[in-house]
Design an enzyme around this catalytic site. Structure first.
Site, PDB file in Angstrom:
ATOM      1  N   MET A  10      43.237  54.961  41.907  1.00 20.01           N
ATOM      2  CA  MET A  10      43.452  56.297  41.362  1.00 20.01           C
ATOM      3  C   MET A  10      42.186  57.144  41.415  1.00 20.01           C
ATOM      4  O   MET A  10      42.255  58.373  41.563  1.00 20.01           O
ATOM      5  CB  MET A  10      43.967  56.192  39.926  1.00 20.01           C
ATOM      6  CG  MET A  10      44.324  57.522  39.298  1.00 20.01           C
ATOM      7  SD  MET A  10      45.658  58.421  40.153  1.00 20.01           S
ATOM      8  CE  MET A  10      47.084  57.474  39.598  1.00 20.01           C
TER       9      MET A  10
ATOM     10  N   ASN B 277      44.125  32.648  32.785  1.00 19.12           N
ATOM     11  CA  ASN B 277      45.046  33.503  33.542  1.00 19.12           C
ATOM     12  C   ASN B 277      44.904  33.082  35.002  1.00 19.12           C
ATOM     13  O   ASN B 277      43.960  33.492  35.682  1.00 19.12           O
ATOM     14  CB  ASN B 277      44.702  34.977  33.343  1.00 19.12           C
ATOM     15  CG  ASN B 277      45.683  35.918  34.037  1.00 19.12           C
ATOM     16  OD1 ASN B 277      46.514  35.493  34.830  1.00 19.12           O
ATOM     17  ND2 ASN B 277      45.573  37.199  33.735  1.00 19.12           N
TER      18      ASN B 277
ATOM     19  N   HIS C  88      54.177  42.986  30.877  1.00 15.36           N
ATOM     20  CA  HIS C  88      53.011  43.514  30.153  1.00 15.36           C
ATOM     21  C   HIS C  88      53.193  43.375  28.638  1.00 15.36           C
ATOM     22  O   HIS C  88      52.617  44.132  27.859  1.00 15.36           O
ATOM     23  CB  HIS C  88      52.766  45.001  30.490  1.00 15.36           C
ATOM     24  CG  HIS C  88      52.312  45.250  31.882  1.00 15.36           C
ATOM     25  ND1 HIS C  88      52.693  46.382  32.597  1.00 15.36           N
ATOM     26  CD2 HIS C  88      51.524  44.530  32.715  1.00 15.36           C
ATOM     27  CE1 HIS C  88      52.151  46.347  33.801  1.00 15.36           C
ATOM     28  NE2 HIS C  88      51.431  45.229  33.891  1.00 15.36           N
TER      29      HIS C  88
ATOM     30  N   ARG D  11      48.489  32.386  30.257  1.00 18.27           N
ATOM     31  CA  ARG D  11      49.332  33.535  30.537  1.00 18.27           C
ATOM     32  C   ARG D  11      50.386  33.123  31.564  1.00 18.27           C
ATOM     33  O   ARG D  11      50.071  32.620  32.640  1.00 18.27           O
ATOM     34  CB  ARG D  11      48.522  34.691  31.107  1.00 18.27           C
ATOM     35  CG  ARG D  11      49.394  35.916  31.381  1.00 18.27           C
ATOM     36  CD  ARG D  11      48.774  36.843  32.396  1.00 18.27           C
ATOM     37  NE  ARG D  11      49.657  37.976  32.667  1.00 18.27           N
ATOM     38  CZ  ARG D  11      49.637  38.682  33.788  1.00 18.27           C
ATOM     39  NH1 ARG D  11      48.780  38.378  34.746  1.00 18.27           N
ATOM     40  NH2 ARG D  11      50.463  39.689  33.961  1.00 18.27           N
TER      41      ARG D  11
ATOM     42  N   GLU E 114      44.419  41.789  26.524  1.00 16.48           N
ATOM     43  CA  GLU E 114      45.487  40.814  26.678  1.00 16.48           C
ATOM     44  C   GLU E 114      45.012  39.398  26.389  1.00 16.48           C
ATOM     45  O   GLU E 114      45.761  38.581  25.843  1.00 16.48           O
ATOM     46  CB  GLU E 114      46.081  40.919  28.082  1.00 16.48           C
ATOM     47  CG  GLU E 114      46.809  42.239  28.316  1.00 16.48           C
ATOM     48  CD  GLU E 114      47.282  42.419  29.744  1.00 16.48           C
ATOM     49  OE1 GLU E 114      48.432  42.045  30.024  1.00 16.48           O
ATOM     50  OE2 GLU E 114      46.502  42.939  30.562  1.00 16.48           O
TER      51      GLU E 114
ATOM     52  N   ARG F  36      53.437  49.455  44.108  1.00 15.45           N
ATOM     53  CA  ARG F  36      54.863  49.223  43.862  1.00 15.45           C
ATOM     54  C   ARG F  36      55.576  50.542  43.588  1.00 15.45           C
ATOM     55  O   ARG F  36      55.017  51.435  42.961  1.00 15.45           O
ATOM     56  CB  ARG F  36      55.043  48.256  42.685  1.00 15.45           C
ATOM     57  CG  ARG F  36      54.731  46.816  43.027  1.00 15.45           C
ATOM     58  CD  ARG F  36      54.714  45.940  41.792  1.00 15.45           C
ATOM     59  NE  ARG F  36      53.362  45.816  41.258  1.00 15.45           N
ATOM     60  CZ  ARG F  36      53.055  45.200  40.125  1.00 15.45           C
ATOM     61  NH1 ARG F  36      54.008  44.660  39.382  1.00 15.45           N
ATOM     62  NH2 ARG F  36      51.813  45.121  39.715  1.00 15.45           N
TER      63      ARG F  36
END
Length: 373
Positions: free
Chosen positions: A257, A8, A154, A65, A355, A215
């Site tokens: 968060m 990746n 995603h 990826r 992933e 975003r």
């Protein structure tokens, strides 16, 4: 050994994971490539360093990826010169993501010329969304000429999580209706019918849909015109704001968060509003995807926030008991695999994504298909 190396490649980093079957035998991250004080000066040096530090005996493929496959790539694809050139042509659709992926591809092909290389696209899983789900109501000629449509992202995460959720609730994947909610710094939702994506929240770029770390997610397009004409911001400035200084950072001044939730607990008004906006947007998409699917066997939360924030999960699904959706507070607090009460019509699950494993499995399946064909 049947080893697959998954790469990746970002603009200043390379994340790697080496699989033998489904087992991880090596993994790591090279960061700050080309930056002052960084470990290495370029991607070729980084990849050489990675490959010299791991045992590549028995390597059968490298899986890369790639964020954007446009309309050209609807599945994982063995890379040759033509495929690499097509990925390069798609750079305008993903100017921040596709160029570093191409760097990784170019270097890996140079260092391992005899090893098959496979591109696994974030967008490919969403190729099954019907035309009415990907078409924007703009001038059709312009849209066709410039590739303006919903692509979704995603995809590897949504595919993996939908399949794992079906296993968790004991429903065959090809018969399960599942809403997957990937909440990391980037965030998206997906409606999955029988293992196939039929709707997703991100659009032409990884910008639309849910509120994200930096975003904006969905906004009225007129905001762009207003900020340009009235506030005097250039198009580049508006894009930078919506991409890097919006979302939770724009609302609360913080895109982590955990920090926002700490301030929420202290009664901070900005953090409170930010979490309310974030969770309402999730609830709106869950409701919309229930309508698209007509029913749901499960709702699955994944990625950093989705897997670790009981506050977000609980607030996002609050008030939906009439739709068969509820959350058991105790199970939610301990991040149990199933956080809905026993017997709930719709299971609510917490499913860790993987992933890299999905990329490895798609790489293996692509090569097996090529050999079989």
């Amino acid at each position: 050994m049947t080893r697959i190396l998954v790469l990746n490649t970002g603009s200043s980093s390379v994340k790697y994971r080496l699989f033998d079957g489904t087992a991880t035998v090596a993994k790591g991250l090279v960061e700050r490539i080309g930056e002052p004080g960084g470990e290495v000066h370029d991607h070729e040096t980084a990849l050489r360093q990675i490959m010299e530090g791991i045992d590549l005996a028995g390597l059968v493929a490298v899986g890369h990826r790639v964020v954007h496959g446009g309309s050209e790539f609807t599945r994982a694809t063995v890379i040759d010169d033509e495929v690499a050139a097509t990925i390069a042509r798609l750079v305008p659709l993903a100017p921040l993501h596709n160029p570093p992926a191409l760097s990784g591809i170019d270097v890996a092909r140079k260092l391992l010329p005899e090893v098959p290389q496979v591109a696994v696209f974030d967008t490919a899983f969403h190729a099954t969304i019907p035309p009415e789900g990907v078409t924007y109501a703009i001038d059709a000629g312009l849209a066709q000429r410039w590739g303006v449509r919903r692509y979704g992202f995603h995809g590897t995460s949504h595919a993996y999580v939908a399949r794992r959720t079906a296993e968790l609730i004991g429903v065959p994947a090809d018969r399960a209706d599942i809403i997957t909610v990937h909440l990391g710094n980037g965030a998206s939702a997906c409606a999955v019918r029988g293992g196939r994506s039929v709707a997703t929240s991100m659009g032409m770029a990884p910008q639309g849909g849910l509120v994200m770390g930096t975003r904006s997610g969905d906004i009225d397009p007129a905001i762009v015109f207003h900020l340009h004409r009235v506030a005097g911001l250039s198009i580049d400035e508006v894009e930078d704001m919506l991409t890097r200084h919006a979302g939770m950072r724009g609302l609360a001044g913080e895109n982590d968060m955990r920090e926002v939730e700490r301030r929420l607990a202290e009664g901070d008004p900005a953090a409170t509003l930010a979490v309310d906006v974030y969770c309402r947007r999730i609830r709106e998409y869950v409701g919309a995807y229930l309508a698209v699917l007509g029913r749901a066997d499960a709702i699955a939360f994944t990625a950093g926030v989705g897997q670790h924030s009981p506050i977000v999960r609980g607030r996002a699904l609050a008030g939906m008991t009439a739709l068969g959706i509820s959350v058991d507070p105790e199970r939610n607090e301990r991040n149990a695999p199933v956080i809905s009460p026993d017997g709930a019509p719709v299971a609510v699950c917490v499913v860790p994504t993987d992933e890299e494993l999905e990329i490895a499995e798609q790489t293996r399946a692509t090569l097996d298909g090529r050999v079989a064909g």
